[in-house]
Write an enzyme that holds these catalytic residues in place. Sequence first.
Site, PDB file in Angstrom:
ATOM      1  N   ILE A   1      -3.524  -3.815 -10.986  1.00  0.00           N
ATOM      2  CA  ILE A   1      -3.971  -3.197  -9.735  1.00  0.00           C
ATOM      3  C   ILE A   1      -2.865  -3.371  -8.697  1.00  0.00           C
ATOM      4  O   ILE A   1      -2.629  -4.484  -8.236  1.00  0.00           O
ATOM      5  CB  ILE A   1      -5.278  -3.853  -9.242  1.00  0.00           C
ATOM      6  CG1 ILE A   1      -6.360  -3.768 -10.331  1.00  0.00           C
ATOM      7  CG2 ILE A   1      -5.754  -3.200  -7.942  1.00  0.00           C
ATOM      8  CD1 ILE A   1      -7.583  -4.609 -10.076  1.00  0.00           C
TER       9      ILE A   1
ATOM     10  N   GLU B   1      -8.938 -11.987 -15.299  1.00  0.00           N
ATOM     11  CA  GLU B   1     -10.288 -12.428 -14.920  1.00  0.00           C
ATOM     12  C   GLU B   1     -11.227 -11.260 -14.635  1.00  0.00           C
ATOM     13  O   GLU B   1     -12.432 -11.447 -14.519  1.00  0.00           O
ATOM     14  CB  GLU B   1     -10.212 -13.373 -13.706  1.00  0.00           C
ATOM     15  CG  GLU B   1      -9.942 -12.718 -12.366  1.00  0.00           C
ATOM     16  CD  GLU B   1      -8.505 -12.226 -12.200  1.00  0.00           C
ATOM     17  OE1 GLU B   1      -7.674 -12.449 -13.101  1.00  0.00           O
ATOM     18  OE2 GLU B   1      -8.219 -11.578 -11.179  1.00  0.00           O
TER      19      GLU B   1
ATOM     20  N   CYS C   1      -1.134 -11.723 -10.325  1.00  0.00           N
ATOM     21  CA  CYS C   1      -0.826 -10.588  -9.451  1.00  0.00           C
ATOM     22  C   CYS C   1      -0.305 -11.075  -8.098  1.00  0.00           C
ATOM     23  O   CYS C   1       0.806 -11.598  -8.025  1.00  0.00           O
ATOM     24  CB  CYS C   1      -2.045  -9.670  -9.353  1.00  0.00           C
ATOM     25  SG  CYS C   1      -1.586  -8.005  -8.832  1.00  0.00           S
TER      26      CYS C   1
ATOM     27  N   HIS D   1      -4.527  -8.917 -13.887  1.00  0.00           N
ATOM     28  CA  HIS D   1      -5.710  -9.747 -13.720  1.00  0.00           C
ATOM     29  C   HIS D   1      -6.397  -9.872 -15.070  1.00  0.00           C
ATOM     30  O   HIS D   1      -6.961  -8.888 -15.545  1.00  0.00           O
ATOM     31  CB  HIS D   1      -6.721  -9.073 -12.790  1.00  0.00           C
ATOM     32  CG  HIS D   1      -6.221  -8.836 -11.405  1.00  0.00           C
ATOM     33  ND1 HIS D   1      -6.551  -9.636 -10.349  1.00  0.00           N
ATOM     34  CD2 HIS D   1      -5.421  -7.871 -10.903  1.00  0.00           C
ATOM     35  CE1 HIS D   1      -5.983  -9.179  -9.252  1.00  0.00           C
ATOM     36  NE2 HIS D   1      -5.283  -8.109  -9.546  1.00  0.00           N
TER      37      HIS D   1
ATOM     38  N   GLU E   1      -3.922  -9.823  -1.752  1.00  0.00           N
ATOM     39  CA  GLU E   1      -2.803  -9.319  -0.968  1.00  0.00           C
ATOM     40  C   GLU E   1      -1.917 -10.520  -0.653  1.00  0.00           C
ATOM     41  O   GLU E   1      -2.297 -11.399   0.111  1.00  0.00           O
ATOM     42  CB  GLU E   1      -3.358  -8.651   0.298  1.00  0.00           C
ATOM     43  CG  GLU E   1      -2.325  -8.056   1.189  1.00  0.00           C
ATOM     44  CD  GLU E   1      -1.409  -7.074   0.470  1.00  0.00           C
ATOM     45  OE1 GLU E   1      -1.889  -6.226  -0.297  1.00  0.00           O
ATOM     46  OE2 GLU E   1      -0.187  -7.187   0.670  1.00  0.00           O
ATOM     47  N   SER E   2      -0.732 -10.528  -1.251  1.00  0.00           N
ATOM     48  CA  SER E   2       0.095 -11.737  -1.172  1.00  0.00           C
ATOM     49  C   SER E   2       0.540 -12.065   0.256  1.00  0.00           C
ATOM     50  O   SER E   2       0.684 -13.239   0.601  1.00  0.00           O
ATOM     51  CB  SER E   2       1.305 -11.600  -2.090  1.00  0.00           C
ATOM     52  OG  SER E   2       2.059 -10.446  -1.761  1.00  0.00           O
TER      53      SER E   2
HETATM   54  N1  GLN Z   1       0.031  -5.451  -4.327  1.00  0.00           N
HETATM   55  C1  GLN Z   1      -0.523  -6.748  -4.026  1.00  0.00           C
HETATM   56  C2  GLN Z   1       0.510  -7.616  -3.309  1.00  0.00           C
HETATM   57  O1  GLN Z   1       1.614  -7.231  -3.209  1.00  0.00           O
HETATM   58  C3  GLN Z   1      -0.978  -7.449  -5.287  1.00  0.00           C
HETATM   59  C4  GLN Z   1      -2.135  -6.723  -5.887  1.00  0.00           C
HETATM   60  C5  GLN Z   1      -3.079  -7.583  -6.640  1.00  0.00           C
HETATM   61  O2  GLN Z   1      -3.087  -8.805  -6.523  1.00  0.00           O
HETATM   62  N2  GLN Z   1      -3.924  -6.957  -7.407  1.00  0.00           N
HETATM   63  O3  GLN Z   1       0.193  -8.666  -2.845  1.00  0.00           O
END
Ligand code: GLN
Length: 197
Positions: free
Chosen positions: A138, A176, A82, A174, A51-52
Amino acid sequence: MPGAPRVGVLAYQGDVREHLAALAAVGAEPVEVRTLAELDGVDGLVVPGGESTVIGKLADRYGLLEPLRERARAGLPVFGTCAGMIFLAREVEGPPQDLLGVLDVRVRRNAFGRQVASFEAEVDVKGVDGGPVSGAFIRAPWVADAGPEVEVLAEIDGKVVAVRQGNLLATAFHPELTGEVRLHRWLLEMVAERGRA
Ligand code: GLN
């Protein structure tokens, strides 16, 4: 002979373990990074998915935002996946959040839809030999806009999902989580190149 390159994974939140495993699989010495001292001990860095907004907040709390920016600008090889790609970006669409701002892209978060819209795809990535990369998307972002220094490495359905800008490599997906290690190997090559320069 120097030992294996030490490559960090920014370990505040997200799929840290999977990146540590991928790095070990390509012959790096993986290190968890949360503090300045830990950052200073690595030759390359992965910013994981997760989650950024949380990664940004914790980096700020640990006083690492500016040190991360400085090192990325000074040429430290960094691979963001991501949320990691989002964290590297200059800009996100929507509410502001803590970003490093070193990768000259604007990203759209959750661009492919919500959690239920997560999917796996085979992605042709420029510069990666041996067939398409299988990536897990994801709640993945895409790159809505990229500056002139940014090389587009992959698109799906016309959406940019992998880029490189000098020492910075970023994917919306991802690798990984699918046992894919070629992008981690690429990061290691960037580390080796920097060591030779
Ligand atoms: N939706 C997440 C974000 O905005 C990123 C999702 C992920 O890293 N798989 O940070």
